[in-house]
Every structure is written in C-alpha cells, then in structure tokens.
Write a protein that holds these residues in place. Structure first.
Motif, PDB file in Angstrom:
ATOM      1  N   LYS A 156     -23.752 -44.910  18.793  1.00  0.00           N
ATOM      2  CA  LYS A 156     -23.199 -45.500  17.573  1.00  0.00           C
ATOM      3  C   LYS A 156     -23.921 -44.979  16.342  1.00  0.00           C
ATOM      4  N   ARG A 157     -24.194 -43.721  16.343  1.00  0.00           N
ATOM      5  CA  ARG A 157     -24.955 -43.117  15.260  1.00  0.00           C
ATOM      6  C   ARG A 157     -24.197 -43.099  13.941  1.00  0.00           C
ATOM      7  N   GLY A 158     -22.912 -42.791  13.952  1.00  0.00           N
ATOM      8  CA  GLY A 158     -22.194 -42.587  12.702  1.00  0.00           C
ATOM      9  C   GLY A 158     -21.446 -43.801  12.188  1.00  0.00           C
ATOM     10  N   GLN A 159     -21.747 -44.982  12.696  1.00  0.00           N
ATOM     11  CA  GLN A 159     -21.024 -46.168  12.249  1.00  0.00           C
ATOM     12  C   GLN A 159     -21.351 -46.513  10.802  1.00  0.00           C
ATOM     13  N   SER A 160     -20.332 -46.941  10.091  1.00  0.00           N
ATOM     14  CA  SER A 160     -20.557 -47.408   8.723  1.00  0.00           C
ATOM     15  C   SER A 160     -21.107 -48.831   8.781  1.00  0.00           C
ATOM     16  N   ALA A 161     -21.586 -49.293   7.660  1.00  0.00           N
ATOM     17  CA  ALA A 161     -22.106 -50.652   7.593  1.00  0.00           C
ATOM     18  C   ALA A 161     -21.009 -51.659   7.931  1.00  0.00           C
ATOM     19  N   GLU A 162     -19.807 -51.428   7.439  1.00  0.00           N
ATOM     20  CA  GLU A 162     -18.700 -52.343   7.712  1.00  0.00           C
ATOM     21  C   GLU A 162     -18.358 -52.365   9.202  1.00  0.00           C
ATOM     22  N   GLU A 163     -18.405 -51.202   9.844  1.00  0.00           N
ATOM     23  CA  GLU A 163     -18.142 -51.151  11.292  1.00  0.00           C
ATOM     24  C   GLU A 163     -19.206 -51.922  12.070  1.00  0.00           C
ATOM     25  N   ARG A 164     -20.466 -51.785  11.642  1.00  0.00           N
ATOM     26  CA  ARG A 164     -21.542 -52.522  12.314  1.00  0.00           C
ATOM     27  C   ARG A 164     -21.368 -54.028  12.120  1.00  0.00           C
ATOM     28  N   LEU A 165     -21.007 -54.432  10.891  1.00  0.00           N
ATOM     29  CA  LEU A 165     -20.792 -55.858  10.640  1.00  0.00           C
ATOM     30  C   LEU A 165     -19.642 -56.402  11.478  1.00  0.00           C
ATOM     31  N   GLU A 166     -18.575 -55.624  11.601  1.00  0.00           N
ATOM     32  CA  GLU A 166     -17.437 -56.059  12.410  1.00  0.00           C
ATOM     33  C   GLU A 166     -17.852 -56.200  13.876  1.00  0.00           C
ATOM     34  N   GLU A 167     -18.652 -55.261  14.360  1.00  0.00           N
ATOM     35  CA  GLU A 167     -19.138 -55.344  15.742  1.00  0.00           C
ATOM     36  C   GLU A 167     -19.989 -56.599  15.932  1.00  0.00           C
ATOM     37  N   LEU A 168     -20.853 -56.906  14.951  1.00  0.00           N
ATOM     38  CA  LEU A 168     -21.688 -58.099  15.039  1.00  0.00           C
ATOM     39  C   LEU A 168     -20.850 -59.374  14.976  1.00  0.00           C
ATOM     40  N   ARG A 169     -19.805 -59.381  14.162  1.00  0.00           N
ATOM     41  CA  ARG A 169     -18.908 -60.544  14.107  1.00  0.00           C
ATOM     42  C   ARG A 169     -18.258 -60.788  15.473  1.00  0.00           C
ATOM     43  N   LYS A 170     -17.806 -59.706  16.097  1.00  0.00           N
ATOM     44  CA  LYS A 170     -17.184 -59.831  17.420  1.00  0.00           C
ATOM     45  C   LYS A 170     -18.181 -60.354  18.445  1.00  0.00           C
ATOM     46  N   LEU A 171     -19.409 -59.845  18.393  1.00  0.00           N
ATOM     47  CA  LEU A 171     -20.446 -60.327  19.310  1.00  0.00           C
ATOM     48  C   LEU A 171     -20.728 -61.809  19.085  1.00  0.00           C
ATOM     49  N   ARG A 172     -20.782 -62.217  17.824  1.00  0.00           N
ATOM     50  CA  ARG A 172     -21.020 -63.622  17.519  1.00  0.00           C
ATOM     51  C   ARG A 172     -19.894 -64.498  18.053  1.00  0.00           C
ATOM     52  N   GLU A 173     -18.664 -64.043  17.838  1.00  0.00           N
ATOM     53  CA  GLU A 173     -17.517 -64.806  18.327  1.00  0.00           C
ATOM     54  C   GLU A 173     -17.526 -64.899  19.848  1.00  0.00           C
ATOM     55  N   GLN A 174     -17.881 -63.799  20.506  1.00  0.00           N
ATOM     56  CA  GLN A 174     -17.951 -63.797  21.973  1.00  0.00           C
ATOM     57  C   GLN A 174     -19.032 -64.752  22.465  1.00  0.00           C
ATOM     58  N   ALA A 175     -20.199 -64.716  21.812  1.00  0.00           N
ATOM     59  CA  ALA A 175     -21.302 -65.608  22.211  1.00  0.00           C
ATOM     60  C   ALA A 175     -20.892 -67.063  22.007  1.00  0.00           C
ATOM     61  N   ALA A 176     -20.257 -67.358  20.877  1.00  0.00           N
ATOM     62  CA  ALA A 176     -19.801 -68.732  20.625  1.00  0.00           C
ATOM     63  C   ALA A 176     -18.768 -69.159  21.656  1.00  0.00           C
ATOM     64  N   SER A 177     -17.882 -68.259  21.996  1.00  0.00           N
ATOM     65  CA  SER A 177     -16.849 -68.550  22.989  1.00  0.00           C
ATOM     66  C   SER A 177     -17.464 -68.816  24.360  1.00  0.00           C
ATOM     67  N   ASP A 178     -18.475 -68.024  24.713  1.00  0.00           N
ATOM     68  CA  ASP A 178     -19.159 -68.200  26.005  1.00  0.00           C
ATOM     69  C   ASP A 178     -19.969 -69.490  26.041  1.00  0.00           C
TER      70      ASP A 178
END
Length: 96
Positions: A71-93
């Motif tokens: 994930k070397r070339g990810q933009s800041a927005e892409e990283r934030l979106e990935e973190l949002r998805k991880l947060r949602e997954q953790a909350a769901s679990d």
C-alpha cells in the motif's frame, strides 16, 4: 533533583476545589502543597513525553509496514477510507 539544576518559580492559580483536593493529597503524603504540585507537574510532563514517544513509534511502525502490505502509493483519503472500513468491521464484530 540534582543540586546543579536550577528551579524557576511558576505562579499558578487553581480553582478552589482543585486546590482543596491537592491540599488533601499533599497532607496524606506528608508533603507541602508546593512539593505535591511540583511532583504532579513533573509526572504530567513525563507522561506527555512518554505518550508522544509511543505515538511516534507507532507512526514509524505503521509507515514501515505500509510498503510491505503493498500500500505504498495510497493517498491520505484512501488510507482514511480503509481505516473507516476497518472501524466499521470491528464495530460490527464487537457489537452485532
């Protein structure tokens, strides 16, 4: 504190409830109010420094891990979106 370190006086205004708590804590520890507040200030500064050091270590580790995860070339927005998805997954679990 080593004898060669200079101390500087700091004027401090505390709300009455905070001063009363500090006086009670100082009395329980058989210290003067000034010594108690000095120790509390030192601990607060040390704690903040330790927290900053830990955050810097986590940040370095995270940045070092990104290329290994492809994930070397990810933009800041892409990283934030990935973190949002991880947060949602953790909350769901955790809270189905």
């Amino acid at each position: 504190m080593p004898a060669d370190q200079k101390k500087r006086t700091v004027r401090l205004a505390l709300p009455e409830p905070a001063r009363n708590r500090a006086e009670r804590q100082a009395a329980r520890r058989h210290r003067s109010l000034e010594d108690h507040i000095e120790c509390a200030a030192k601990r607060a500064v040390e704690t903040e420094n330790e927290a900053q050091t830990l955050l810097e270590e986590v940040s370095r580790s995270y940045r070092a891990q990104r290329p290994r995860a492809g994930k070397r070339g990810q933009s800041a927005e892409e990283r934030l979106e990935e973190l949002r998805k991880l947060r949602e997954q953790a909350a769901s679990d955790l809270y189905p």
